[in-house]
Design a protein around this motif. Structure first.
Motif, PDB file in Angstrom:
ATOM      1  N   ILE A  34       0.809  -1.219   0.000  1.00 51.32           N
ATOM      2  CA  ILE A  34       0.000   0.000   0.000  1.00 51.32           C
ATOM      3  C   ILE A  34       0.844   1.273   0.000  1.00 51.32           C
ATOM      4  N   GLN A  35       2.160   1.133   0.224  1.00 54.75           N
ATOM      5  CA  GLN A  35       3.033   2.305   0.245  1.00 54.75           C
ATOM      6  C   GLN A  35       4.464   1.878  -0.066  1.00 54.75           C
ATOM      7  N   SER A  36       5.167   2.702  -0.820  1.00 56.28           N
ATOM      8  CA  SER A  36       6.576   2.484  -1.103  1.00 56.28           C
ATOM      9  C   SER A  36       7.314   3.789  -0.833  1.00 56.28           C
ATOM     10  N   ILE A  37       8.369   3.715  -0.025  1.00 57.85           N
ATOM     11  CA  ILE A  37       9.122   4.910   0.365  1.00 57.85           C
ATOM     12  C   ILE A  37      10.559   4.722  -0.104  1.00 57.85           C
ATOM     13  N   GLN A  38      10.989   5.584  -1.016  1.00 55.74           N
ATOM     14  CA  GLN A  38      12.315   5.417  -1.598  1.00 55.74           C
ATOM     15  C   GLN A  38      13.049   6.735  -1.817  1.00 55.74           C
ATOM     16  N   TRP A  39      12.340   7.820  -2.102  1.00 58.98           N
ATOM     17  CA  TRP A  39      12.956   9.073  -2.522  1.00 58.98           C
ATOM     18  C   TRP A  39      12.587  10.221  -1.583  1.00 58.98           C
ATOM     19  N   ASP A  40      13.490  11.226  -1.495  1.00 60.34           N
ATOM     20  CA  ASP A  40      13.154  12.442  -0.760  1.00 60.34           C
ATOM     21  C   ASP A  40      12.495  13.443  -1.721  1.00 60.34           C
ATOM     22  N   ASP A  41      12.280  14.660  -1.275  1.00 66.01           N
ATOM     23  CA  ASP A  41      11.603  15.665  -2.106  1.00 66.01           C
ATOM     24  C   ASP A  41      12.418  16.107  -3.316  1.00 66.01           C
ATOM     25  N   GLN A  42      13.747  15.886  -3.283  1.00 67.22           N
ATOM     26  CA  GLN A  42      14.601  16.231  -4.419  1.00 67.22           C
ATOM     27  C   GLN A  42      14.873  15.006  -5.318  1.00 67.22           C
ATOM     28  N   ILE A  43      14.085  13.965  -5.147  1.00 60.65           N
ATOM     29  CA  ILE A  43      14.211  12.715  -5.899  1.00 60.65           C
ATOM     30  C   ILE A  43      15.593  12.077  -5.694  1.00 60.65           C
ATOM     31  N   LYS A  44      16.124  12.203  -4.498  1.00 63.83           N
ATOM     32  CA  LYS A  44      17.371  11.536  -4.127  1.00 63.83           C
ATOM     33  C   LYS A  44      17.004  10.353  -3.234  1.00 63.83           C
ATOM     34  N   PRO A  45      17.774   9.269  -3.300  1.00 63.97           N
ATOM     35  CA  PRO A  45      17.462   8.094  -2.477  1.00 63.97           C
ATOM     36  C   PRO A  45      17.510   8.418  -0.980  1.00 63.97           C
ATOM     37  N   LEU A  46      16.522   7.927  -0.256  1.00 67.19           N
ATOM     38  CA  LEU A  46      16.509   8.082   1.193  1.00 67.19           C
ATOM     39  C   LEU A  46      17.485   7.118   1.866  1.00 67.19           C
ATOM     40  N   TYR A  47      17.677   5.953   1.245  1.00 66.75           N
ATOM     41  CA  TYR A  47      18.459   4.884   1.863  1.00 66.75           C
ATOM     42  C   TYR A  47      19.593   4.474   0.934  1.00 66.75           C
ATOM     43  N   SER A  48      20.688   4.017   1.531  1.00 60.66           N
ATOM     44  CA  SER A  48      21.831   3.566   0.737  1.00 60.66           C
ATOM     45  C   SER A  48      21.485   2.267   0.015  1.00 60.66           C
ATOM     46  N   ASN A  78       8.047  10.494   8.058  1.00 66.15           N
ATOM     47  CA  ASN A  78       6.732  10.451   8.694  1.00 66.15           C
ATOM     48  C   ASN A  78       5.883   9.355   8.057  1.00 66.15           C
ATOM     49  N   LYS A  79       4.662   9.184   8.537  1.00 62.66           N
ATOM     50  CA  LYS A  79       3.821   8.084   8.040  1.00 62.66           C
ATOM     51  C   LYS A  79       3.493   8.207   6.561  1.00 62.66           C
ATOM     52  N   ASP A  80       3.628   9.427   6.011  1.00 67.86           N
ATOM     53  CA  ASP A  80       3.387   9.631   4.585  1.00 67.86           C
ATOM     54  C   ASP A  80       4.638   9.407   3.749  1.00 67.86           C
ATOM     55  N   GLY A  81       5.762   9.108   4.414  1.00 68.07           N
ATOM     56  CA  GLY A  81       7.002   8.838   3.703  1.00 68.07           C
ATOM     57  C   GLY A  81       7.854  10.067   3.429  1.00 68.07           C
ATOM     58  N   LYS A  82       7.522  11.199   4.039  1.00 66.64           N
ATOM     59  CA  LYS A  82       8.295  12.429   3.862  1.00 66.64           C
ATOM     60  C   LYS A  82       9.435  12.469   4.880  1.00 66.64           C
ATOM     61  N   LEU A  83      10.628  12.797   4.407  1.00 65.63           N
ATOM     62  CA  LEU A  83      11.801  12.851   5.279  1.00 65.63           C
ATOM     63  C   LEU A  83      11.593  13.862   6.399  1.00 65.63           C
ATOM     64  N   ARG A  84      11.784  13.402   7.636  1.00 64.07           N
ATOM     65  CA  ARG A  84      11.759  14.297   8.801  1.00 64.07           C
ATOM     66  C   ARG A  84      13.171  14.717   9.159  1.00 64.07           C
ATOM     67  N   PHE A  85      14.091  13.738   9.254  1.00 65.94           N
ATOM     68  CA  PHE A  85      15.484  14.064   9.562  1.00 65.94           C
ATOM     69  C   PHE A  85      16.379  12.858   9.338  1.00 65.94           C
ATOM     70  N   ARG A  86      17.669  13.147   9.309  1.00 70.40           N
ATOM     71  CA  ARG A  86      18.728  12.140   9.308  1.00 70.40           C
ATOM     72  C   ARG A  86      19.576  12.402  10.536  1.00 70.40           C
ATOM     73  N   TYR A  87      19.801  11.384  11.318  1.00 71.88           N
ATOM     74  CA  TYR A  87      20.693  11.487  12.475  1.00 71.88           C
ATOM     75  C   TYR A  87      21.988  10.767  12.115  1.00 71.88           C
ATOM     76  N   ASN A  88      23.105  11.515  12.149  1.00 73.69           N
ATOM     77  CA  ASN A  88      24.400  10.956  11.784  1.00 73.69           C
ATOM     78  C   ASN A  88      25.339  10.802  12.976  1.00 73.69           C
ATOM     79  N   GLY A  89      24.786  10.853  14.177  1.00 70.64           N
ATOM     80  CA  GLY A  89      25.598  10.694  15.380  1.00 70.64           C
ATOM     81  C   GLY A  89      26.191  12.013  15.833  1.00 70.64           C
TER      82      GLY A  89
END
Length: 168
Positions: A34-48, A78-89
């Motif tokens: 029902i949902q696929s999450i792969q890209w951010d708002d700039q069409i860049k991959p969210l995940y490696s 978020n639940k809609d698949g929009k990037l909230r943040f990246r935590y890099n330590g």
């Protein structure tokens, strides 16, 4: 590559393409995608991309939290698949590169993740702000995490079979 159940009884699954060049999170309800999450708002991959497992969980706010070891980040959408943040330590306190492994959340939507390189547990608030390291006496290489409904944190050590229960 990773799977978890959600508060709505859906399944979240991290998946790679056959050639391991693309990674996405897929939500299934009654075995139907029902949902696929792969890209951010700039069409860049969210995940490696690649072969590494991407552990994931859903927090109390319905955010999807993915520990991406290869990218050295916890990626939260978020639940809609929009990037909230990246935590890099917290780079000022890291001994080496941050490599999140397992991930879980508590009843306050705080994110807990193990760091495969520095053998620490990071606690991050629901907005991606580093809160603290959780120090556990007797556990030297924390690897697997689980939080139960009473906010007890269970931590398993890599390679020894040791685990510990902590209330924080």
């Amino acid at each position: 590559m990773g799977v978890c159940s959600t508060s709505s009884n859906d399944l979240l699954v991290t998946m790679s393409s056959d050639d391991y060049q693309k990674t996405r999170v897929v939500r299934y309800s009654n075995l139907t995608e029902i949902q696929s999450i792969q890209w951010d708002d700039q069409i860049k991959p969210l995940y490696s991309s690649g072969h590494t497992i991407k552990y994931l969980c859903e927090n109390k706010n319905l955010d999807i939290c993915v520990a991406d070891t290869t990218d050295g980040a916890v990626v939260v959408v978020n639940k809609d698949g929009k990037l909230r943040f990246r935590y890099n330590g917290p780079t000022s306190t890291a001994v080496g590169r941050f490599e999140p492994r397992d991930i879980t959340t508590d009843s306050n939507a705080r994110i807990l993740t193990t760091d495969r390189i520095n053998w620490r547990i990071h606690m991050v608030d629901p907005d991606g702000i580093f809160l603290c390291f959780i120090n556990i006496s007797g556990i030297k290489r924390p690897r697997i995490l689980c939080v139960n409904s009473m906010d007890n944190l269970f931590v398993a050590e890599h390679g020894t079979g040791k685990f510990k229960k902590i209330h924080f």
